[in-house]
Design a protein around this motif. Sequence first.
Motif, PDB file in Angstrom:
ATOM      1  N   GLU A 178      10.019   6.071  44.291  1.00 41.86           N
ATOM      2  CA  GLU A 178      10.358   6.799  45.522  1.00 41.86           C
ATOM      3  C   GLU A 178       9.646   6.190  46.730  1.00 41.86           C
ATOM      4  O   GLU A 178      10.229   6.063  47.806  1.00 41.86           O
ATOM      5  N   ASP A 181      11.350   2.892  47.626  1.00 40.82           N
ATOM      6  CA  ASP A 181      12.627   3.176  48.292  1.00 40.82           C
ATOM      7  C   ASP A 181      12.406   3.673  49.718  1.00 40.82           C
ATOM      8  O   ASP A 181      13.110   3.266  50.648  1.00 40.82           O
ATOM      9  N   LEU A 182      11.432   4.525  49.909  1.00 43.15           N
ATOM     10  CA  LEU A 182      11.130   5.065  51.232  1.00 43.15           C
ATOM     11  C   LEU A 182      10.678   3.960  52.183  1.00 43.15           C
ATOM     12  O   LEU A 182      11.128   3.900  53.330  1.00 43.15           O
ATOM     13  N   SER A 183       9.823   3.069  51.705  1.00 46.67           N
ATOM     14  CA  SER A 183       9.348   1.981  52.572  1.00 46.67           C
ATOM     15  C   SER A 183      10.494   1.025  52.921  1.00 46.67           C
ATOM     16  O   SER A 183      10.566   0.516  54.040  1.00 46.67           O
ATOM     17  N   ARG A 184      11.405   0.771  52.001  1.00 48.17           N
ATOM     18  CA  ARG A 184      12.574  -0.078  52.292  1.00 48.17           C
ATOM     19  C   ARG A 184      13.457   0.551  53.364  1.00 48.17           C
ATOM     20  O   ARG A 184      13.937  -0.129  54.273  1.00 48.17           O
ATOM     21  N   ARG A 185      13.669   1.849  53.258  1.00 50.44           N
ATOM     22  CA  ARG A 185      14.476   2.534  54.261  1.00 50.44           C
ATOM     23  C   ARG A 185      13.816   2.495  55.632  1.00 50.44           C
ATOM     24  O   ARG A 185      14.488   2.335  56.650  1.00 50.44           O
ATOM     25  N   GLN A 186      12.486   2.601  55.648  1.00 49.65           N
ATOM     26  CA  GLN A 186      11.757   2.539  56.924  1.00 49.65           C
ATOM     27  C   GLN A 186      11.908   1.164  57.549  1.00 49.65           C
ATOM     28  O   GLN A 186      12.086   1.046  58.752  1.00 49.65           O
ATOM     29  N   GLN A 188      14.367  -0.965  57.086  1.00 52.00           N
ATOM     30  CA  GLN A 188      15.761  -1.155  57.494  1.00 52.00           C
ATOM     31  C   GLN A 188      16.047  -0.468  58.822  1.00 52.00           C
ATOM     32  O   GLN A 188      16.890  -0.912  59.588  1.00 52.00           O
ATOM     33  N   ARG A 189      15.381   0.608  59.120  1.00 55.92           N
ATOM     34  CA  ARG A 189      15.596   1.336  60.378  1.00 55.92           C
ATOM     35  C   ARG A 189      15.041   0.551  61.570  1.00 55.92           C
ATOM     36  O   ARG A 189      15.454   0.784  62.689  1.00 55.92           O
TER      37      ARG A 189
END
Length: 190
Positions: A178, A181-186, A188-189
């Motif tokens: 998790e 995944d959270l760091s990847r989404r950050q 990408q933003r």
Amino acid sequence: MAHTINLAVRKGLSERSVATAVSRLKAAAQHFKHSPTDSYLLESKQKLLGLKPVQLINDCPTRWNSTYHMICGAADQQAPVAAVIMEKKVSSLELSSVEWTLMEKVKDVLKPFKVATQALSMEDFPTASGPSPAARYGPNKDAFLLLNTASYLDPCFQRLVCLDEEWRQAVRDRVQRELVDLSRRQVQRM
């Protein structure tokens, strides 16, 4: 709840065939405790068989877990105990192969009760440190993992002492995934 578990286990242990075998194990434990000669002989048989020399555990009537521990200890030491009993011709302490098989089955039946009792009566950790281990046997393992993940994220309960190592690792792995995944989404933003 712990009281109900205790009553249920005591009722099961009072079944005639179980009670007879348990009383023989108890008598054997007392015998070896009070007989230095036979205790020494047991230790030598244990060493001869490559087992760690240990005393047999005796149970305490008010603590059913002690009966579980007595059965586990005796099962591990079955060969040396039987050898000494036969050598000393103390037939009143001898368990038949049927009784030993019964004790193995009783041990397997009592294990989940032991886990539940431990979870309910922890002295060093609060009982809220994780969902009840009994939930693990329920139909929804995802819910169980989710509840334990929530407990793991709380600094007060992150040790997850109610779980075995496999489940603790599963919770840690889930949290790690998790976080990745959270760091990847950050990223990408940005």
